[in-house]
Design a protein around this motif. Structure first.
Motif, short mmCIF file in Angstrom:
data_model
loop_
_atom_site.label_atom_id
_atom_site.label_comp_id
_atom_site.label_asym_id
_atom_site.label_seq_id
_atom_site.Cartn_x
_atom_site.Cartn_y
_atom_site.Cartn_z
N GLN A 103 0.82 -1.21 0.00
CA GLN A 103 0.00 0.00 0.00
C GLN A 103 0.85 1.26 0.00
O GLN A 103 1.89 1.33 0.66
N THR A 104 0.39 2.28 -0.71
CA THR A 104 1.01 3.60 -0.61
C THR A 104 0.54 4.25 0.68
O THR A 104 -0.50 3.87 1.24
N PRO A 105 1.26 5.25 1.17
CA PRO A 105 0.82 5.94 2.38
C PRO A 105 -0.59 6.53 2.25
O PRO A 105 -1.39 6.44 3.18
N ASP A 106 -0.89 7.12 1.09
CA ASP A 106 -2.20 7.74 0.91
C ASP A 106 -3.32 6.71 0.88
O ASP A 106 -4.41 6.95 1.41
N TYR A 107 -3.06 5.57 0.25
CA TYR A 107 -4.07 4.50 0.21
C TYR A 107 -4.34 3.98 1.62
O TYR A 107 -5.49 3.82 2.03
N ALA A 108 -3.26 3.71 2.35
CA ALA A 108 -3.41 3.22 3.72
C ALA A 108 -4.14 4.24 4.58
O ALA A 108 -5.03 3.90 5.36
N ARG A 109 -3.78 5.51 4.43
CA ARG A 109 -4.41 6.56 5.23
C ARG A 109 -5.90 6.66 4.93
O ARG A 109 -6.72 6.84 5.84
N ALA A 110 -6.26 6.53 3.66
CA ALA A 110 -7.68 6.61 3.28
C ALA A 110 -8.48 5.51 3.97
O ALA A 110 -9.61 5.74 4.44
N ILE A 111 -7.91 4.30 4.04
CA ILE A 111 -8.60 3.18 4.69
C ILE A 111 -8.77 3.44 6.18
O ILE A 111 -9.85 3.26 6.75
N PHE A 112 -7.69 3.87 6.83
CA PHE A 112 -7.75 4.10 8.27
C PHE A 112 -8.70 5.23 8.62
O PHE A 112 -9.46 5.15 9.59
N GLU A 113 -8.67 6.30 7.85
CA GLU A 113 -9.56 7.43 8.11
C GLU A 113 -11.02 7.03 7.93
O GLU A 113 -11.89 7.43 8.70
N ALA A 114 -11.30 6.24 6.89
CA ALA A 114 -12.67 5.79 6.65
C ALA A 114 -13.16 4.84 7.73
O ALA A 114 -14.37 4.61 7.87
N SER A 115 -12.22 4.28 8.49
CA SER A 115 -12.59 3.37 9.59
C SER A 115 -12.93 4.13 10.86
O SER A 115 -13.23 3.51 11.89
#
Length: 277
Positions: free
Chosen positions: A124-136
């Motif tokens: 995962q890229t940092p932005d992809y990972a961040r998007a998942i965590f934020e949406a959680s």
């Protein structure tokens, strides 16, 4: 008396004992002399390759005056250390025991990752990972912490002696818009770049015409040179590590089954390149 180990809890227990020792600024030999133990034995305890008795653990904690919740957590590991499987509440990146347990990645010879719905964490890229965590629904600080840990874990793919990594990614994970288009495009570009590395085998599993057991969920299989494989299963609030023979054998078979249905590496890159455009 100690016995050969390597179970998930043994690795977590060893790491916890090492953290206690290092927090008190004690060297291995210094501690072994203080407790009248062979230094090599302490090394094995901390590596998780041999397990101390509950009395041994209590002696170490007593010597360093560890009390309260930290003592309870470590003693609980010690009491159940030889159980082959481990299921715990909490996300792997932030639960202390499970964060420690991800040392298994460092010693793995081969990692096989079946990703049904999301791009594998190691890719995962940092932005992809961040998007998942934020949406959680995680806070900014929680998200930052998880992204940092995830990026640190990824170093095993690019360091001087990278592990052999095989990623089987479901087509749904490629198509699913879990983040804005620019993030998804960057993520696909990153997959293409990583797929060119000689230690990485990345293949896409197209949608199947009928049921296959991989539909039940993602998993990661860690294989080693001198110990049995470990299987990692992650859900929303539960993480499980399986090391019993009957479990890892079945997941190894499943990995081979899924691998036999994937597109070639070249065809997989074509699918990912199209998704990136």
């Amino acid at each position: 008396m100690t016995k050969p180990s390597g179970t998930p809890r043994a690795v977590a227990l060893g790491a916890a004992l090492r953290e206690v020792r290092e927090a008190n600024k004690f060297g291995l030999r210094e501690l072994s002399r203080a407790l009248d133990l062979p230094a090599s034995l302490v090394v094995h305890w901390e590596a998780g390759t041999r397990t101390p008795s509950t009395d041994d653990v209590a002696n170490v904690l007593g010597f360093f005056r560890v009390i309260g919740e930290p003592k309870k957590r470590i003693m609980d590991l010690a009491r159940h250390v030889r159980e082959p499987n481990w299921m715990a509440n909490g996300a792997a990146e932030l639960t202390p025991e499970l964060t420690t347990l991800l040392q298994y990645e460092q010693g793995a010879k081969v990692i096989t990752d079946w990703a049904l719905n999301f791009i594998p964490g190691l890719l995962q890229t940092p932005d992809y990972a961040r998007a998942i965590f934020e949406a959680s629904g995680l806070s900014v600080s929680q998200t930052d912490a998880r992204v940092r840990v995830r990026l640190d874990r990824q170093k095993i793919l690019t360091n001087r002696e990278p592990i052999t990594y095989s990623a089987i990614i479901g087509l749904h994970a490629i198509d699913e818009p879990v983040a804005p288009n620019w993030i998804m495009s960057d993520q696909m570009d990153h997959l293409l770049a990583m797929s060119e590395r000689p230690n990485i085998n990345l293949r896409v599993l197209p949608r199947q015409p009928s049921y296959h057991p991989g539909m039940l969920g993602s998993f990661v299989l860690y294989e080693y040179e001198h110990r049995n494989p470990i299987v990692l299963l992650e859900q929303h609030s539960t993480t499980s590590f399986l090391s019993s023979d009957k479990d890892w054998v079945l997941y190894r078979q499943l990995a081979r089954l899924l691998g036999g249905e994937t597109l070639s590496e070249e065809a997989s890159r074509a699918v990912i390149a199209e998704a990136a455009s």
